[in-house]
Scaffold this active site. Structure first.
Site, PDB file in Angstrom:
ATOM      1  N   ASP A  47     -17.319   7.195  -1.310  1.00  0.00           N
ATOM      2  CA  ASP A  47     -16.064   7.080  -0.551  1.00  0.00           C
ATOM      3  C   ASP A  47     -15.779   8.455   0.047  1.00  0.00           C
ATOM      4  O   ASP A  47     -16.412   9.458  -0.335  1.00  0.00           O
ATOM      5  CB  ASP A  47     -14.935   6.632  -1.508  1.00  0.00           C
ATOM      6  N   ARG A  61       0.876  -1.181   0.000  1.00  0.00           N
ATOM      7  CA  ARG A  61       0.000   0.000   0.000  1.00  0.00           C
ATOM      8  C   ARG A  61       0.906   1.222   0.000  1.00  0.00           C
ATOM      9  O   ARG A  61       1.706   1.423   0.924  1.00  0.00           O
ATOM     10  CB  ARG A  61      -0.900   0.025   1.233  1.00  0.00           C
ATOM     11  N   GLN A 108     -10.101  -3.972  -3.054  1.00  0.00           N
ATOM     12  CA  GLN A 108     -11.375  -3.474  -2.537  1.00  0.00           C
ATOM     13  C   GLN A 108     -12.490  -3.753  -3.541  1.00  0.00           C
ATOM     14  O   GLN A 108     -13.568  -4.235  -3.190  1.00  0.00           O
ATOM     15  CB  GLN A 108     -11.268  -1.961  -2.279  1.00  0.00           C
ATOM     16  N   ARG A 129     -13.528  -8.557   2.195  1.00  0.00           N
ATOM     17  CA  ARG A 129     -12.103  -8.303   1.900  1.00  0.00           C
ATOM     18  C   ARG A 129     -11.293  -9.540   2.292  1.00  0.00           C
ATOM     19  O   ARG A 129     -10.377  -9.951   1.583  1.00  0.00           O
ATOM     20  CB  ARG A 129     -11.592  -7.089   2.700  1.00  0.00           C
ATOM     21  N   HIS A 158      -7.444   0.766  -6.286  1.00  0.00           N
ATOM     22  CA  HIS A 158      -7.597  -0.113  -5.106  1.00  0.00           C
ATOM     23  C   HIS A 158      -8.300  -1.401  -5.557  1.00  0.00           C
ATOM     24  O   HIS A 158      -9.455  -1.657  -5.218  1.00  0.00           O
ATOM     25  CB  HIS A 158      -8.418   0.618  -4.038  1.00  0.00           C
ATOM     26  N   CYS A 184     -16.336   1.734   0.845  1.00  0.00           N
ATOM     27  CA  CYS A 184     -15.136   0.935   1.134  1.00  0.00           C
ATOM     28  C   CYS A 184     -14.687   1.086   2.577  1.00  0.00           C
ATOM     29  O   CYS A 184     -13.993   0.222   3.104  1.00  0.00           O
ATOM     30  CB  CYS A 184     -14.017   1.337   0.183  1.00  0.00           C
TER      31      CYS A 184
HETATM   32  N1   CP Z   1     -11.110   0.020   2.620  1.00  0.00           N
HETATM   33  C1   CP Z   1      -9.842  -0.047   3.030  1.00  0.00           C
HETATM   34  O1   CP Z   1      -8.926  -0.334   2.278  1.00  0.00           O
HETATM   35  O2   CP Z   1      -9.677   0.231   4.364  1.00  0.00           O
HETATM   36  P1   CP Z   1      -8.312   0.440   5.136  1.00  0.00           P
HETATM   37  O3   CP Z   1      -7.740   1.769   4.722  1.00  0.00           O
HETATM   38  O4   CP Z   1      -8.695   0.431   6.591  1.00  0.00           O
HETATM   39  O5   CP Z   1      -7.366  -0.673   4.789  1.00  0.00           O
HETATM   40  N1  NVA Z   2      -9.920   6.878  -1.255  1.00  0.00           N
HETATM   41  C1  NVA Z   2      -9.510   6.426   0.056  1.00  0.00           C
HETATM   42  C2  NVA Z   2      -9.707   4.957   0.200  1.00  0.00           C
HETATM   43  C3  NVA Z   2      -9.370   4.392   1.551  1.00  0.00           C
HETATM   44  C4  NVA Z   2      -9.536   2.908   1.627  1.00  0.00           C
HETATM   45  C5  NVA Z   2      -8.054   6.800   0.282  1.00  0.00           C
HETATM   46  O1  NVA Z   2      -7.246   6.638  -0.637  1.00  0.00           O
HETATM   47  O2  NVA Z   2      -7.739   7.272   1.375  1.00  0.00           O
END
Ligand code: CP
Ligand code: NVA
Length: 308
Positions: A224, A102, A132, A292, A129, A264
């Site tokens: 989101d 990530r 997700q 997930r 992502h 998400c």
């Molecule tokens: N939806 C998601 O990826 O959540 P986190 O940021 O908690 O991993």
């Molecule tokens: N769009 C959000 C998603 C988090 C899972 C971010 O990138 O922070």
């Protein structure tokens, strides 16, 4: 399928395999049937951004598959001090069997895959992502028993989630409508990739700035946060711009009566969605979060089980 970096790279058969295996692994986990198909394997999990769901679901999922999850915060490993992606990819490939990452720059994930010799899983970048959205497709399938022909409406920021939804819906034959303010629309390259895939699957890809056009008669309504990780300094400006894009009872009433609501998470009640919707009867956000786990176990098994 060697890596999971972008849904655009997957064939429809890959997505079907992931969803079928997710269903099987979910059932086995619920029944308490052992499914330790990754025993002896290690997954390195590099995090340069915060996480609750991704970290806990990958870590627990790897454990349930009999493998070992290794949490690597970028502030603890040398990558965070400037060691190159090339060297990191080469070195990690000598120790472990797969990497989940990530991070901010999407190209860092692509480079990790290019220079290493083990599978790489994208656990979120500024651009996409995919894990997700695979969990979202699985959740939609559980509720609607099909994907093809459904209409999904995403209302809000044209961010990593919206981009991967474009890919995921277009691949699987769902009509996808994204409503975002003019300066916050999805990545152009991703829009054209999705349009290419939509031609093959026979679905529609519509970008608009009108939330009502998007939500009208939708089977799935999705939003989101308006402030993604790394955008904290734009918070006040974004709240003003995005307020007309809030999912509330009035907007949600334009969708089909049996529409499901997805997010998400993490969610900010009172901003992108009101409490009555996110905590209401049409919301399936915690099934979505649970999935997930099952979907990522399927992804890890398909990428890392070389006995299959
Ligand atoms: N939806 C998601 O990826 O959540 P986190 O940021 O908690 O991993
Ligand atoms: N769009 C959000 C998603 C988090 C899972 C971010 O990138 O922070």
């Amino acid at each position: 399928m060697k890596h999971l970096i972008s849904l655009h790279h997957l064939k429809i058969e890959d997505i079907e395999n992931i969803l079928n295996l997710s269903e099987k692994l979910k059932k086995q986990q619920k029944e308490g049937t052992s499914h330790q198909i990754l025993s002896g394997k290690t997954l390195g999990m590099i995090f340069s951004k915060s996480s609750t769901r991704t970290r806990v679901s990958f870590e627990t999922g790897m454990y349930q598959l009999g493998g070992y999850p290794l949490f690597l915060s970028s502030s603890d490993i040398q990558l965070g001090r400037g060691e190159s992606i090339y060297d990191t990819a080469q070195v990690l490939s000598r120790y472990i069997d797969g990497i989940m990452i990530r991070t901010f720059k999407h190209s860092d994930v692509e480079e990790l895959a290019k220079y290493g010799s083990i599978p790489v899983i994208n656990g979120l970048t500024d651009l996409m992502h995919p894990c997700q959205i695979l969990a979202d497709l699985f959740t939609i399938y559980e509720y609607k028993k099909t994907l093809k022909g459904l209409k999904l409406a995403y209302v809000g920021d044209g961010n990593n989630i919206a981009n991967s939804l474009l890919h995921g819906c277009a691949k699987t034959g769902m009509d996808v409508y994204i409503a975002s303010p003019k300066d916050y629309q999805c990545d152009e390259k991703i829009v054209s990739e999705a349009k290419e895939d939509a031609k093959v699957s026979g679905s529609k890809v519509v970008l608009t700035d009108d939330p009502v056009e998007a939500v009208a008669n939708a089977d799935v309504v999705y939003t989101d946060t308006w402030i993604s990780m790394g955008q904290e300094s734009e918070k006040n400006e974004r709240i003003k711009i995005f307020m007309p894009y809030q999912i509330n009872a009035n907007l949600f009433s334009k969708a089909k009566e049996d529409a499901i609501f997805l997010h998400c998470l993490p969610a900010y009640r009172g901003y992108e969605v009101t409490e009555d919707i996110i905590d209401g009867p049409n919301s399936v956000i915690f099934d979505e979060a649970e999935n997930r786990l099952h979907v990522q176990k399927a992804i890890m098994a398909l990428l890392m089980d070389n006995k299959k």
